[in-house]
Write a protein that holds these residues in place. Structure first.
Motif, PDB file in Angstrom:
ATOM      1  N   ASN A 123       0.817  -1.209   0.000  1.00  0.00           N
ATOM      2  CA  ASN A 123       0.000   0.000   0.000  1.00  0.00           C
ATOM      3  C   ASN A 123       0.853   1.263   0.000  1.00  0.00           C
ATOM      4  O   ASN A 123       0.457   2.271  -0.590  1.00  0.00           O
ATOM      5  CB  ASN A 123      -0.992  -0.030   1.165  1.00  0.00           C
ATOM      6  N   SER A 124       2.016   1.207   0.606  1.00  0.00           N
ATOM      7  CA  SER A 124       2.936   2.343   0.523  1.00  0.00           C
ATOM      8  C   SER A 124       3.387   2.551  -0.920  1.00  0.00           C
ATOM      9  O   SER A 124       3.465   3.695  -1.401  1.00  0.00           O
ATOM     10  CB  SER A 124       4.154   2.112   1.411  1.00  0.00           C
ATOM     11  N   MET A 125       3.666   1.452  -1.607  1.00  0.00           N
ATOM     12  CA  MET A 125       4.054   1.542  -3.008  1.00  0.00           C
ATOM     13  C   MET A 125       2.921   2.150  -3.847  1.00  0.00           C
ATOM     14  O   MET A 125       3.170   2.983  -4.728  1.00  0.00           O
ATOM     15  CB  MET A 125       4.413   0.157  -3.549  1.00  0.00           C
ATOM     16  N   LEU A 126       1.689   1.769  -3.561  1.00  0.00           N
ATOM     17  CA  LEU A 126       0.553   2.328  -4.300  1.00  0.00           C
ATOM     18  C   LEU A 126       0.420   3.830  -4.053  1.00  0.00           C
ATOM     19  O   LEU A 126       0.123   4.596  -4.975  1.00  0.00           O
ATOM     20  CB  LEU A 126      -0.742   1.609  -3.913  1.00  0.00           C
ATOM     21  N   ILE A 161       3.104   5.532  -6.096  1.00  0.00           N
ATOM     22  CA  ILE A 161       2.702   5.574  -7.516  1.00  0.00           C
ATOM     23  C   ILE A 161       1.672   6.673  -7.726  1.00  0.00           C
ATOM     24  O   ILE A 161       1.745   7.438  -8.688  1.00  0.00           O
ATOM     25  CB  ILE A 161       2.157   4.198  -7.967  1.00  0.00           C
ATOM     26  N   TRP A 162       0.694   6.754  -6.816  1.00  0.00           N
ATOM     27  CA  TRP A 162      -0.321   7.807  -6.919  1.00  0.00           C
ATOM     28  C   TRP A 162       0.334   9.189  -6.873  1.00  0.00           C
ATOM     29  O   TRP A 162      -0.032  10.079  -7.649  1.00  0.00           O
ATOM     30  CB  TRP A 162      -1.337   7.656  -5.783  1.00  0.00           C
ATOM     31  N   ALA A 163       1.298   9.365  -5.966  1.00  0.00           N
ATOM     32  CA  ALA A 163       1.958  10.668  -5.827  1.00  0.00           C
ATOM     33  C   ALA A 163       2.723  11.048  -7.093  1.00  0.00           C
ATOM     34  O   ALA A 163       2.712  12.210  -7.513  1.00  0.00           O
ATOM     35  CB  ALA A 163       2.896  10.647  -4.624  1.00  0.00           C
ATOM     36  N   PHE A 164       3.378  10.061  -7.718  1.00  0.00           N
ATOM     37  CA  PHE A 164       4.139  10.354  -8.936  1.00  0.00           C
ATOM     38  C   PHE A 164       3.252  10.603 -10.141  1.00  0.00           C
ATOM     39  O   PHE A 164       3.637  11.347 -11.042  1.00  0.00           O
ATOM     40  CB  PHE A 164       5.117   9.218  -9.245  1.00  0.00           C
ATOM     41  N   ALA A 171      -5.738  13.353  -9.334  1.00  0.00           N
ATOM     42  CA  ALA A 171      -6.499  14.153  -8.367  1.00  0.00           C
ATOM     43  C   ALA A 171      -7.187  13.263  -7.338  1.00  0.00           C
ATOM     44  O   ALA A 171      -7.234  13.591  -6.156  1.00  0.00           O
ATOM     45  CB  ALA A 171      -7.536  14.992  -9.095  1.00  0.00           C
ATOM     46  N   LEU A 172      -7.721  12.154  -7.785  1.00  0.00           N
ATOM     47  CA  LEU A 172      -8.422  11.226  -6.891  1.00  0.00           C
ATOM     48  C   LEU A 172      -7.407  10.346  -6.171  1.00  0.00           C
ATOM     49  O   LEU A 172      -6.539   9.737  -6.802  1.00  0.00           O
ATOM     50  CB  LEU A 172      -9.383  10.341  -7.694  1.00  0.00           C
ATOM     51  N   PHE A 173      -7.533  10.246  -4.851  1.00  0.00           N
ATOM     52  CA  PHE A 173      -6.645   9.387  -4.072  1.00  0.00           C
ATOM     53  C   PHE A 173      -7.139   7.944  -4.212  1.00  0.00           C
ATOM     54  O   PHE A 173      -7.769   7.370  -3.328  1.00  0.00           O
ATOM     55  CB  PHE A 173      -6.616   9.829  -2.603  1.00  0.00           C
ATOM     56  N   TRP A 174      -6.833   7.321  -5.350  1.00  0.00           N
ATOM     57  CA  TRP A 174      -7.341   5.988  -5.659  1.00  0.00           C
ATOM     58  C   TRP A 174      -6.750   4.873  -4.803  1.00  0.00           C
ATOM     59  O   TRP A 174      -7.380   3.821  -4.669  1.00  0.00           O
ATOM     60  CB  TRP A 174      -7.165   5.665  -7.146  1.00  0.00           C
TER      61      TRP A 174
END
Length: 63
Positions: free
Chosen positions: A8-11, A14-17, A21-24
């Motif tokens: 989940n940290s990796m996800l 990935i979201w941050a990079f 807009a949506l925190f999927w």
């Protein structure tokens, strides 16, 4: 638990990079978290061994 945190940290990284807009990552975090909590409840809840449960199991195991 360690795998849950790492994946989940990796996800989240990935979201941050991606700059979405949506925190999927919240969807797999919550979905997997519910399953993890249910498994922990099943493993760690107090479930005393009673004579009735022993007899039921013995009856189930007898041919």
């Amino acid at each position: 638990m360690l795998v849950y945190v790492l994946v989940n940290s990796m996800l989240v990284v990935i979201w941050a990079f991606t700059g979405a807009a949506l925190f999927w990552p919240i969807f797999p975090i919550l979905g997997w978290g519910v399953g993890l909590a249910a498994n922990a409840w099943d493993v760690y809840r107090p479930d005393p061994v009673t004579e009735e449960r022993i007899q039921q199991e013995m009856g189930r195991l007898r041919p």
